[in-house]
Design a protein around this motif. Structure first.
Motif, PDB file in Angstrom:
ATOM      1  N   ASP A 711       0.841  -1.197   0.000  1.00 23.57           N
ATOM      2  CA  ASP A 711       0.000   0.000   0.000  1.00 23.57           C
ATOM      3  C   ASP A 711       0.872   1.242   0.000  1.00 23.57           C
ATOM      4  O   ASP A 711       1.867   1.327   0.740  1.00 23.57           O
ATOM      5  CB  ASP A 711      -0.918   0.009   1.228  1.00 23.57           C
ATOM      6  N   ASN A 718      -4.105   7.379  -2.482  1.00 28.86           N
ATOM      7  CA  ASN A 718      -3.873   6.068  -1.866  1.00 28.86           C
ATOM      8  C   ASN A 718      -3.902   4.995  -2.953  1.00 28.86           C
ATOM      9  O   ASN A 718      -4.920   4.826  -3.639  1.00 28.86           O
ATOM     10  CB  ASN A 718      -4.935   5.770  -0.813  1.00 28.86           C
ATOM     11  N   THR A 720      -3.109   0.902  -3.921  1.00 29.23           N
ATOM     12  CA  THR A 720      -2.852  -0.476  -3.508  1.00 29.23           C
ATOM     13  C   THR A 720      -2.370  -1.260  -4.720  1.00 29.23           C
ATOM     14  O   THR A 720      -3.056  -1.309  -5.746  1.00 29.23           O
ATOM     15  CB  THR A 720      -4.127  -1.134  -2.951  1.00 29.23           C
ATOM     16  N   TRP A 746     -10.997  -3.903  -1.017  1.00 30.45           N
ATOM     17  CA  TRP A 746     -10.573  -2.583  -1.474  1.00 30.45           C
ATOM     18  C   TRP A 746     -11.739  -1.605  -1.545  1.00 30.45           C
ATOM     19  O   TRP A 746     -11.633  -0.463  -1.099  1.00 30.45           O
ATOM     20  CB  TRP A 746      -9.894  -2.700  -2.835  1.00 30.45           C
ATOM     21  N   TYR A 751      -7.599  -2.829   4.281  1.00 28.97           N
ATOM     22  CA  TYR A 751      -6.364  -3.452   3.806  1.00 28.97           C
ATOM     23  C   TYR A 751      -6.664  -4.887   3.390  1.00 28.97           C
ATOM     24  O   TYR A 751      -7.519  -5.559   3.946  1.00 28.97           O
ATOM     25  CB  TYR A 751      -5.297  -3.479   4.904  1.00 28.97           C
TER      26      TYR A 751
END
Length: 752
Positions: A711, A718, A720, A746, A751
């Motif tokens: 991440d 943000n 991932t 997601w 997480y």
């Protein structure tokens, strides 16, 4: 000695097979009355086995041979189905030490070298060892050939797996010495075969970390830290015990790889809670144990009654089973070195998904033998010569009519997110995502579907549809868009509007990208990151030799990588040509080389969906406008050559722009894909310079590692990034359950 005799080469033979135990069993596992006086040879033909209907379609002989007056070695002898009188004899050791060769007889799957099985010792104080096993096996062969003289001149090969890597070279050398000394019958020894062989413990420990990095189980950063902190010495030894930093790094490595099945990293790992409803390879072994301990089975195999109390597949693996064995061959490399002086042939092969004895370990000690390879020192080999509704008008006059499929969320359509799905190509239909990639709620049931190659017709009505339990619309509304124009059922009312490009297509749908975006196996920077990633990836997964990789790195100026110079481009083309015979979407699958492949390959699905989407009733049900599209194709490849211009050579600058916005991104890649490798994707993500928020780690689905995730966050953007283990291009097509779990986590802002 000829060059051919000294090389490690691949060779296939029709064989007469003897499966025997690698070690005899200590009497401590058996009743004290198991001291029956036996002759040196006892053998019988087995015609029937419980569980198999009717007479066995091959000749199976079982028996015992006494060696050293205190050991009774049990064996299975299976005659060749071609010509037993002249075909080679293959002596097979299954591994352990302490594993029964019945494992390989029953499954054809090799976990470890031969072990105990039905062999036994009449002296309860007897303890086996590597060297004793080799010498006993030599004695066994001499007696067996004396009792079977018609096989005395057959070519002989010694073979074994896993721990057999210690004993097979030693036994082969014993036979060489015995032939030279003229002791006993002369054996027509031709060579030996090893499968994922344990050779030297220090090598396996050393190379496991490198292997884990190569196949994306640990991050680049963790691997570099391990190399630096441990001085490239990853063994559990006295020198490393005092190195606290190294121990901490190796603990982090273990946290990444321990959840995996180390003998096959793509297999589910067996746990205490594993059940037949959730298959793992251990289930098969439990079935074997139940079968081999059945009284009727042991009678059919002519096992001597009372000689063993319980058949155990691999001795010493259970805490309750004490197995005394002296591993007195630290390294078998010296035996290989001796054997290179003999006119013998060797076949050494490794599964490239084995982490317990990684192929990089085997490759290392083979190189230490200093045997010159032939001109084609690293190349692929092949099996069978080959081998995954409505309209919106856009433009000033709405001349471009983009077809879409809107599928509402099963949970709460009014509050759940809306996801726009664009399939790649350019020119590939979003029906691929619905039916094949398991993003949508339906999939095809292929039962009874058959394409007749002779008549070029389908031998069935339309394929049936079935619900997909892993559909992403369980948690989101999904808008599948057929873009650019000319894709699927999208069309234009003017000929001019079919001529479009990357920027124009993006402008037509940009409003859908304001909330966030998801990229699966993205092609982002084909001139740099994707190319460099491809070169690095094919080396990591053993498709490219170390020598060719190092040569390419030099010509391309690694680590800075100048891919624009001519020499680098030539080398990159050589790499591309080298892997061209492989399936780019998933190199573990067969490549489709035929329009109507007789053997399964993923192109079969294209034929089926084409038949379905061109059906008149299907088009009516989807409300496709009559006459707007002629023959529907899954991927309209004419766009690339006739009407579509690829004007965006790299999308990296757009990702840089988005990295300064308050949005979220999920980017995922299958770790078995060659076309848009996870290594290339990871490379351009790192160039965004977004700080790591949560470092590389495994993510788990139903107790099994599903991939590895990192991440990134700079406070507002943000991202991932995750791999999907065992998946190819469009990972949800290969791993639908894991992909749904990933998307659920997601989209719920959790997480992985």
């Amino acid at each position: 000695m000829s060059k051919l005799a000294s090389r490690v080469i691949a060779y296939y033979v029709e064989v007469v097979v003897i499966l025997m135990s690698l070690v005899s069993l200590a009497l401590s596992n058996y009743p004290h009355h198991a001291t029956t006086k036996t002759s040196e040879l006892y053998s019988t033909i087995v015609d029937f086995l419980p569980g198999f209907p009717g007479k066995l379609p091959f000749t199976l002989e079982t028996g015992y041979i006494e060696v050293w007056e205190e050991v009774q070695l049990f064996y299975y002898f299976i005659q060749s189905e071609q010509n037993p009188e002249i075909d080679p004899i293959l002596i097979w050791f299954a591994g352990g030490p302490g594993c029964s060769s019945f494992t390989d007889l029953a499954f054809g799957h090799i976990d470890s070298p031969a072990g105990a099985g039905f062999s036994y010792a009449t002296n309860k104080s007897y303890y086996p060892s590597d060297t004793k096993t080799s010498k006993q096996a030599h004695g066994f062969l001499k007696k067996w050939l004396i009792e079977h003289p018609k096989f005395a001149r057959n070519p002989l090969y010694i073979a074994g797996a896993s721990y057999g890597g210690k004993v097979v070279p030693s036994l082969t050398w014993e036979i060489v010495k015995g032939n030279e000394a003229g002791i006993g019958p002369q054996m027509n020894l031709q060579g030996y075969i090893l499968v994922n062989p344990i050779t030297a413990w220090y090598l396996d420990d050393q190379k496991k970390v490198e292997y884990a990095h190569r196949i994306s189980l640990i991050s680049d950063e963790l691997y570099k830290s391990a190399k630096l902190s441990c001085n490239e010495d990853y063994r559990t030894n006295e020198a490393n015990k005092s190195n606290a930093q190294c121990n901490k790094i190796l603990e982090d490595v273990s946290n990444c790889i321990d959840p995996l099945e180390d003998q096959h990293v793509l297999d589910p790992k067996c746990t205490h809670s594993s059940s037949p409803n959730h298959w793992c390879r251990g289930n098969d072994r439990m079935i074997a144990s139940q079968w081999a301990n059945n009284i009727n089975v042991q009678e059919a195999l002519h096992v001597r009654e009372g000689t063993i109390s319980q058949w155990i597949r691999c001795r010493g693996h259970a805490k309750s089973d004490v197995f005394m064995y002296n591993k007195d061959i630290d390294s078998s490399i010296i035996y290989h070195q001796n054997l290179t002086t003999q006119p013998l042939r060797a076949l050494i092969f490794s599964g490239d998904q084995d982490m317990s004895v990684p192929y990089v370990t085997t490759l290392k000690w083979i190189k230490e033998l200093n045997i010159a390879p032939n001109d084609d020192y690293w190349k692929p080999w092949y099996l069978n010569n080959g081998q995954v509704s409505g309209y919106i008008g856009v433009g000033k006059g709405e001349e471009v009519q983009l077809f879409y499929y809107l599928i509402e969320s099963n949970r709460d359509p009014e509050t759940d997110p809306l996801m726009l799905w664009l399939t790649g190509g350019p020119g590939c239909t979003s029906l691929s995502a619905i039916f094949f990639e398991h993003i949508g709620p339906l999939s095809f049931n292929y039962t009874g579907v058959y394409f007749n190659r002779t008549t070029s017709t389908w031998e069935t009505d339309l394929p049936a549809l079935q619900l997909n339990p892993y559909s992403w619309n369980k948690v989101a509304n999904i808008l599948f868009l057929e873009s650019p124009v000319g894709t699927g059922f999208s069309y234009s009312t003017t000929a001019e509007s079919y001529y479009t490009d990357d920027i124009n297509s993006s402008n037509q749908i940009y409003e859908f990208l304001q909330k966030g975006y998801v990229l699966g196996s993205p092609v982002s920077d084909p001139d740099e990151s994707d190319l460099i990633g491809r070169i690095n990836f094919v080396h990591r997964v053993s498709l490219l030799s170390d020598d060719l990789y190092e040569s390419t790195k030099v010509s391309c100026g690694a680590p800075n990588w100048n891919v624009s110079n001519a020499e680098c481009k030539d080398n990159a083309q050589t790499v591309s040509d080298f892997v061209a015979p492989l399936n780019d979407d998933n190199f573990l699958e067969s490549k489709c080389n035929d329009l109507f492949p007789s053997n399964w390959c993923r192109k079969n699905y294209n034929l089926i969906i084409s038949n379905w989407a061109n059906n008149v009733q299907v088009r009516e049900a989807l409300h496709v406008r009559e006459g707007t599209v002629g023959h529907w194709t899954r991927c309209n490849m004419t766009l690339k050559t006739q009407s579509y211009a690829i004007t965006m050579r790299s999308s990296f600058v757009h990702n840089q722009y988005l990295a300064n916005k308050p949005i979220r991104a999920l980017i995922y890649s299958g770790d078995q894909e060659l076309s848009a490798t996870y290594v290339g994707t990871q490379r351009w993500i790192k160039k965004l310079d977004v700080p790591i928020d949560n470092d590389w780690r495994p993510w788990i689905v139903n107790g099994q590692v599903a991939g590895y995730v990192t991440d990134y966050s700079n406070g507002h953007y943000n991202l991932t990034f995750t791999t999907v283990k065992g998946a190819g291009h469009c990972p949800s097509e290969y791993k639908p359950r894991e992909s749904l779990f990933m998307f659920q986590r997601w989209v719920g802002q959790n997480y992985l």
